[in-house]
Design a protein around this motif. Structure first.
Motif, PDB file in Angstrom:
ATOM      1  N   THR A 133     -74.435  16.880  29.389  1.00  0.00           N
ATOM      2  CA  THR A 133     -73.599  17.652  30.101  1.00  0.00           C
ATOM      3  C   THR A 133     -73.665  19.075  29.679  1.00  0.00           C
ATOM      4  O   THR A 133     -74.277  19.537  28.775  1.00  0.00           O
TER       5      THR A 133
ATOM      6  N   SER B 232     -66.127   7.717  27.577  1.00  0.00           N
ATOM      7  CA  SER B 232     -66.311   8.194  28.726  1.00  0.00           C
ATOM      8  C   SER B 232     -66.283   9.671  28.702  1.00  0.00           C
ATOM      9  O   SER B 232     -65.875  10.186  27.617  1.00  0.00           O
TER      10      SER B 232
ATOM     11  N   GLN C 148     -64.569  11.813  30.179  1.00  0.00           N
ATOM     12  CA  GLN C 148     -63.091  12.162  30.426  1.00  0.00           C
ATOM     13  C   GLN C 148     -62.474  12.121  28.757  1.00  0.00           C
ATOM     14  O   GLN C 148     -61.908  12.886  28.287  1.00  0.00           O
ATOM     15  N   ASN C 149     -62.718  11.055  28.209  1.00  0.00           N
ATOM     16  CA  ASN C 149     -62.274  10.784  26.715  1.00  0.00           C
ATOM     17  C   ASN C 149     -62.632  11.792  25.999  1.00  0.00           C
ATOM     18  O   ASN C 149     -62.096  12.476  25.087  1.00  0.00           O
TER      19      ASN C 149
ATOM     20  N   LEU D  16     -63.976  14.801  26.472  1.00  0.00           N
ATOM     21  CA  LEU D  16     -63.355  16.046  26.888  1.00  0.00           C
ATOM     22  C   LEU D  16     -61.802  16.101  26.267  1.00  0.00           C
ATOM     23  O   LEU D  16     -61.573  17.241  25.618  1.00  0.00           O
ATOM     24  N   TYR D  17     -61.169  15.327  26.476  1.00  0.00           N
ATOM     25  CA  TYR D  17     -59.676  15.335  26.001  1.00  0.00           C
ATOM     26  C   TYR D  17     -59.664  15.368  24.482  1.00  0.00           C
ATOM     27  O   TYR D  17     -58.779  15.947  24.108  1.00  0.00           O
TER      28      TYR D  17
ATOM     29  N   GLU E  82     -58.801  24.591  28.971  1.00  0.00           N
ATOM     30  CA  GLU E  82     -59.516  23.996  29.993  1.00  0.00           C
ATOM     31  C   GLU E  82     -60.873  23.817  29.932  1.00  0.00           C
ATOM     32  O   GLU E  82     -61.562  24.803  29.226  1.00  0.00           O
TER      33      GLU E  82
ATOM     34  N   LYS F 101     -64.837  22.040  31.651  1.00  0.00           N
ATOM     35  CA  LYS F 101     -65.556  21.492  32.722  1.00  0.00           C
ATOM     36  C   LYS F 101     -66.807  20.699  31.865  1.00  0.00           C
ATOM     37  O   LYS F 101     -67.431  21.245  31.124  1.00  0.00           O
TER      38      LYS F 101
ATOM     39  N   ASN G   7     -71.886  15.938  35.039  1.00  0.00           N
ATOM     40  CA  ASN G   7     -72.501  14.852  34.291  1.00  0.00           C
ATOM     41  C   ASN G   7     -74.085  15.618  34.937  1.00  0.00           C
ATOM     42  O   ASN G   7     -74.325  15.902  35.888  1.00  0.00           O
TER      43      ASN G   7
ATOM     44  N   ILE H 252     -66.418  16.574  35.377  1.00  0.00           N
ATOM     45  CA  ILE H 252     -65.208  16.224  34.689  1.00  0.00           C
ATOM     46  C   ILE H 252     -64.422  17.591  34.339  1.00  0.00           C
ATOM     47  O   ILE H 252     -64.957  18.277  33.554  1.00  0.00           O
ATOM     48  N   TYR H 253     -63.026  17.768  34.658  1.00  0.00           N
ATOM     49  CA  TYR H 253     -62.172  18.644  34.249  1.00  0.00           C
ATOM     50  C   TYR H 253     -60.936  18.583  33.912  1.00  0.00           C
ATOM     51  O   TYR H 253     -60.478  17.375  34.299  1.00  0.00           O
ATOM     52  N   ALA H 254     -60.376  18.970  32.918  1.00  0.00           N
ATOM     53  CA  ALA H 254     -59.150  18.924  32.484  1.00  0.00           C
ATOM     54  C   ALA H 254     -58.736  20.154  31.576  1.00  0.00           C
ATOM     55  O   ALA H 254     -59.510  20.823  30.955  1.00  0.00           O
TER      56      ALA H 254
END
Length: 223
Positions: free
Chosen positions: A100, A143, A145-146, A148-149, A166, A168, A171, A208-210
């Motif tokens: 990434t 993942s 997502q996990n 990143l969190y 925040e 990003k 992939n 993937i964003y959070a």
């Protein structure tokens, strides 16, 4: 902050100032064993940036960030049991390459007693550690997502002056090359050697964003 303060003080007709700065890292070239006197090579493993906005009679709003942090690990990454719908392009995979390019930005709840350079180093360290894990054992990424969190949560835990972060993580897929179209070459390979060749893909993929926010941002605190 010096620039926003300067323009607000210098020009009474100005009500708000916004400043954006981006850093490009350079290293002095080495010729043999000596450093060159005036030649440099660009060495960005990530680019740092900041944004400062200030209105008259108000404290500055400060955002730090980094971008272009390209990360890859060859194992301990999976993608499985996600929703199956018309737009999903990835098959379940319990073992895959995780690659990434990270962009992260964070907001400060205060401008007092903050070591901005140290904060940037800590954020970068949190991202790399949650991505890679310990040197000897690594860490499993269930993942993107996990991962990143966990990185964002680690930043908020270690830097109390950050009120929000925040990130990003798009992939950047690498899939095993399909040798089935080359039977003679496939016959010459033994075991699973063909799986040692991976090809970057341009198929549709996700960004993937959070954003993770602190419940009660601090007004001032030392790091």
């Amino acid at each position: 902050m010096l620039l926003t303060g300067h323009f607000l003080e210098q020009y009474p007709q100005v009500d708000e100032v916004n400043v954006n700065i981006e850093e490009y890292p350079w290293s002095r070239q080495r010729i043999g064993s000596a450093q060159h006197s005036h030649a440099f090579v660009m060495t960005p493993d990530a680019s740092r940036f900041c944004q400062v906005s200030q209105r008259r009679a108000e404290p500055p709003a400060i955002r730090g960030g980094l971008k272009g942090l390209r990360l890859l690990k060859t194992t301990q990454s999976s993608f499985a049991d996600f929703v199956q719908d018309d737009y999903r392009t990835l098959a379940d995979a319990n073992e895959r390459i995780f690659s990434t390019i990270v962009t992260a930005s964070w907001c400060f709840s205060t401008h007092l007693d903050v070591d901005f350079d140290r904060v940037c180093r800590i954020v970068r360290q949190c991202i790399v550690e949650e991505f890679a894990g310990p040197a000897e054992t690594g860490v499993n990424s269930s993942s993107v997502q996990n991962t990143l969190y966990l990185a964002e949560r680690s930043v908020l835990a270690k830097v109390r002056q950050i009120s929000s972060i925040e990130m990003k993580m798009p992939n950047k897929h690498y899939f095993p090359f399909d040798f089935s179209k080359f039977p003679r070459l496939l016959e010459s390979l033994s075991g699973d050697n063909e799986r040692d060749v991976y090809v970057p893909q341009d198929n549709p993929s996700g960004v993937i964003y959070a954003q993770l926010n602190r419940k009660q941002p601090l007004t001032s605190s030392k790091l």
